[in-house]
Motif scaffolding. Structure first.
Motif, PDB file in Angstrom:
ATOM      1  N   SER A 184       8.803  76.672  76.435  1.00 45.74           N
ATOM      2  CA  SER A 184       8.365  75.944  75.240  1.00 45.74           C
ATOM      3  C   SER A 184       7.727  76.826  74.183  1.00 45.74           C
ATOM      4  O   SER A 184       7.625  76.431  73.020  1.00 45.74           O
ATOM      5  CB  SER A 184       7.357  74.857  75.643  1.00 45.74           C
TER       6      SER A 184
ATOM      7  N   VAL B 213       6.906  62.188  71.555  1.00 45.69           N
ATOM      8  CA  VAL B 213       5.767  62.663  72.356  1.00 45.69           C
ATOM      9  C   VAL B 213       4.686  61.573  72.337  1.00 45.69           C
ATOM     10  O   VAL B 213       3.698  61.652  71.610  1.00 45.69           O
ATOM     11  CB  VAL B 213       5.226  64.001  71.823  1.00 45.69           C
TER      12      VAL B 213
ATOM     13  N   ARG C 150       9.983  55.422  74.690  1.00 49.30           N
ATOM     14  CA  ARG C 150       9.513  56.198  73.536  1.00 49.30           C
ATOM     15  C   ARG C 150      10.138  55.739  72.222  1.00 49.30           C
ATOM     16  O   ARG C 150      10.272  56.523  71.288  1.00 49.30           O
ATOM     17  CB  ARG C 150       9.730  57.695  73.782  1.00 49.30           C
TER      18      ARG C 150
ATOM     19  N   LEU D 146       6.518  68.405  79.861  1.00 53.92           N
ATOM     20  CA  LEU D 146       7.761  67.732  79.484  1.00 53.92           C
ATOM     21  C   LEU D 146       8.955  68.678  79.585  1.00 53.92           C
ATOM     22  O   LEU D 146      10.086  68.282  79.296  1.00 53.92           O
ATOM     23  CB  LEU D 146       7.661  67.177  78.058  1.00 53.92           C
TER      24      LEU D 146
ATOM     25  N   VAL E 258       1.540  68.886  76.498  1.00 52.35           N
ATOM     26  CA  VAL E 258       2.877  68.387  76.860  1.00 52.35           C
ATOM     27  C   VAL E 258       3.804  69.492  77.366  1.00 52.35           C
ATOM     28  O   VAL E 258       5.023  69.376  77.289  1.00 52.35           O
ATOM     29  CB  VAL E 258       3.545  67.565  75.725  1.00 52.35           C
TER      30      VAL E 258
ATOM     31  N   ARG F  49      -0.511  65.565  79.214  1.00 51.94           N
ATOM     32  CA  ARG F  49      -0.899  64.632  78.160  1.00 51.94           C
ATOM     33  C   ARG F  49      -1.599  65.259  76.953  1.00 51.94           C
ATOM     34  O   ARG F  49      -1.911  64.550  76.009  1.00 51.94           O
ATOM     35  CB  ARG F  49      -1.771  63.527  78.771  1.00 51.94           C
TER      36      ARG F  49
ATOM     37  N   VAL G 139       4.163  69.691  67.711  1.00 53.52           N
ATOM     38  CA  VAL G 139       3.432  68.919  68.728  1.00 53.52           C
ATOM     39  C   VAL G 139       2.137  68.328  68.169  1.00 53.52           C
ATOM     40  O   VAL G 139       1.807  67.172  68.443  1.00 53.52           O
ATOM     41  CB  VAL G 139       3.119  69.805  69.957  1.00 53.52           C
TER      42      VAL G 139
ATOM     43  N   GLU H  29       2.556  61.058  74.445  1.00 51.40           N
ATOM     44  CA  GLU H  29       1.299  61.611  74.945  1.00 51.40           C
ATOM     45  C   GLU H  29       0.383  62.018  73.792  1.00 51.40           C
ATOM     46  O   GLU H  29      -0.827  61.744  73.806  1.00 51.40           O
ATOM     47  CB  GLU H  29       1.594  62.822  75.839  1.00 51.40           C
ATOM     48  N   ARG H  30       0.943  62.670  72.777  1.00 48.77           N
ATOM     49  CA  ARG H  30       0.142  63.061  71.617  1.00 48.77           C
ATOM     50  C   ARG H  30      -0.199  61.843  70.767  1.00 48.77           C
ATOM     51  O   ARG H  30      -1.287  61.761  70.186  1.00 48.77           O
ATOM     52  CB  ARG H  30       0.902  64.089  70.770  1.00 48.77           C
TER      53      ARG H  30
ATOM     54  N   TRP I 168      13.739  65.855  73.684  1.00 47.35           N
ATOM     55  CA  TRP I 168      12.754  66.903  73.435  1.00 47.35           C
ATOM     56  C   TRP I 168      13.314  68.254  73.870  1.00 47.35           C
ATOM     57  O   TRP I 168      13.781  68.395  74.992  1.00 47.35           O
ATOM     58  CB  TRP I 168      11.473  66.578  74.224  1.00 47.35           C
TER      59      TRP I 168
END
Length: 550
Positions: A463, A163, A56, A494, A491, A488, A437, A165-166, A279
């Motif tokens: 979260s 992140v 990352r 995570l 998230v 994904r 996010v 994924e984002r 995170w």
């Protein structure tokens, strides 16, 4: 806001891209922004496999200096600058301490010179200058590292994308906005041939199960570790990919945990390693780099890798005292590096990418080797140059060098975040999460939550994620499975238990609002539980997951 659709039945395109990892996404976005009709197709979801297991970092190329890969250093610096500007809500400054420990392969004086040289190469960069850290500051700011006997070090100014994924989802949204067609959970079963060349693909429709032909003058093989599997469809070929295995651990904060990333040589074998603040207060530890010849379908960390990573961290931070029981979960995968016969040292293989334009019976096919998040956009631009040449198109300036990501706010990120939280009717924790996010893409989720009080309810206590995020993932961001949604798009996965506690609540939202049947929800929950076993979560190891998810 553009809606990301991941299902249709196209019959033709200018370019077909096989693979929806970071390479395929970059090429699809670049070509679509150029005005080409691109179809990107993947048997899984967006950035679901190799692109999901990175460290990352948006790395400025310091580690390429010792190998004198100067063009790659320049490219990394340029692309890091671009991403800090175009995706400021996702790509963040990330200083890292480099301890000059006695076991380092490279002596401290030479590393100091490297930091200075990197600053010279990066003139005009958007980050502060690198610094030498002497004993006094080291003891003050990194006392746990000083206790390991480290006398001095360097502070390298870098960046990361916590992140990914984002990050990948927003690239897909941008490509879709420019007219690209994206097909997920859709396997390619063969290549079409016409006139002695590749002329498209045959894929299996994810809804009907039928095989469909998709014609295109160019097919780009961006399948990462599966590049050779795609080439098998074209006939006999020399092996292209020599994957190496990389694994990371995820842990809660620990004694001596640093405020900044620690980039150090493992005391066991000198391999570059990281302790990464990540995170929601958690840390990543990684990575391994091992030759790998096993199955690349379902890869998990092994006990030797866990021991290696923990021993390395406990050496550089003696008070950490980390043990296998402290590992919340882990993730593993393979890097799609060029094949090297009889490879002894995976770290010696170049991390640069390669674009192969095939000829003969494989004309009409291009193959991508390597690639990474930092330079993904540059790879897309370089591939577009070859596409332009193949299609007889005039060369034009890249449309993505200045194009901001869909979630990038018009104002500064800090101002956007503060104003979003201040005016939101959601609890502060949930509003802050949406801003962090999704960036500017948080607004439609907030509106959806305002339309129905049930959609504003928190479904993940850890979260603060709300039900509207789950529905938004399906309606607006092309998510198909519970794994797509939790891992994904939202998230939520995570978190410390990889989303196991939230999964039943997310499934209930989809039954209530997205037309899922109870049977479909049960099946998805079972698939999700089986899928996340590859992360070896402590919640499953210790039997603390909800009873229905054990």
């Amino acid at each position: 806001m553009p809606r990301l659709n991941t299902y249709s039945a196209p019959r033709s395109a200018d370019v077909v891209v096989i693979g929806a990892g970071i390479n395929g996404l970059a090429i699809t976005r670049e070509a679509a922004a150029r005005g080409l009709h691109v179809v990107m197709i993947d048997r899984d979801d967006i950035a679901a496999r190799t692109s999901a297991i990175s460290t990352r970092l948006i790395h400025g190329g310091l580690k390429y200096l010792p190998r004198m890969e100067i063009p790659l250093v320049f490219e990394s610096i340029r692309e890091r600058n671009i991403l800090l500007t175009t995706a400021p809500h996702l790509v963040l400054p990330y200083p890292m301490l480099i301890p000059f420990a006695r076991w380092n392969k490279t002596p401290g004086w030479l590393m100091s010179c490297g930091l200075i040289v990197h600053d010279v190469l990066a003139i005009g960069k958007k980050l502060p200058l690198n610094r030498i850290v002497f004993s006094g500051r080291l003891k003050r700011d990194w006392p746990s590292v000083a206790k390991a006997g480290v006398k001095w070090g360097g502070l390298f100014q870098d960046a990361h994308v916590p992140v990914t994924e984002r990050f990948a989802t927003e690239i897909a949204i941008d490509a879709d906005r420019h007219g690209a067609t994206i097909l997920t959970h859709t396997p390619v079963v063969s290549l079409l041939r016409e006139g002695g060349r590749v002329a498209g693909v045959v894929y299996r429709d994810r809804v009907t199960g039928e095989e469909r032909e998709l014609r295109a003058p160019l097919v780009v093989n961006a399948a990462g570790p599966w590049v050779d599997s795609v080439l098998d469809l074209a006939g006999p070929h020399a092996r292209k990919i020599g994957p190496t295995k990389g694994s990371h651990l995820v842990v809660d904060t620990f004694p001596g945990a640093p405020d900044t990333c620690i980039f150090f040589d493992s005391p066991q074998d000198g391999r570059p390693m990281f302790v990464l603040p990540w995170w929601d207060g958690r840390f990543m530890i990684g990575t391994t780099d091992l030759p790998y010849d096993g199955s690349i379908e379902d890869i998990a960390i092994d006990d030797d890798e866990v021991a290696y990573l923990l021993h390395s961290v406990n050496t550089i931070i003696p008070e950490a005292g980390l043990a296998p029981a402290d590992v919340l979960w882990s993730y593993s995968g393979v890097r799609p590096l060029p094949y090297v016969a009889d490879l002894k040292d995976p770290s010696s293989v170049s991390r640069d990418s390669e674009i192969i334009v095939h000829d003969g019976d494989a004309s009409g096919l291009m193959t991508i080797i390597g690639g990474k998040y930092t330079t993904h956009r540059a790879l897309g631009e370089q591939t577009l140059r070859k596409i332009e040449k193949a299609l007889g198109m005039p060369r034009e300036a890249s449309p993505t060098r200045e194009a901001r990501f869909p979630g990038a706010p018009a104002e500064t990120v800090a101002r956007f975040r503060a104003e979003f939280i201040a005016r939101s009717a959601l609890p502060e924790r949930s509003a802050a999460r949406l801003a962090d996010v999704y960036g500017a893409l948080a607004r439609p989720i907030e509106m959806l939550a305002a339309s129905d009080p049930a959609l504003a309810e928190v479904i993940d206590e850890e979260s603060g994620a709300i039900a509207a995020e789950v529905l938004h993932a399906v309606r607006e961001e092309g998510a198909v499975t519970l794994e797509d949604i939790l891992l994904r798009r939202t998230v939520i996965a995570l978190g410390s238990d990889v989303g196991l506690a939230a999964a039943p609540r997310a499934a209930a939202v989809l039954v209530a609002y997205a037309g899922w049947t109870p049977e479909q929800a049960d099946a998805e929950l079972a698939r999700y539980r089986d899928s996340v076993r590859r992360f070896m979560p402590r919640a499953l190891r210790a039997g603390t997951a909800p009873s229905g998810m054990l």
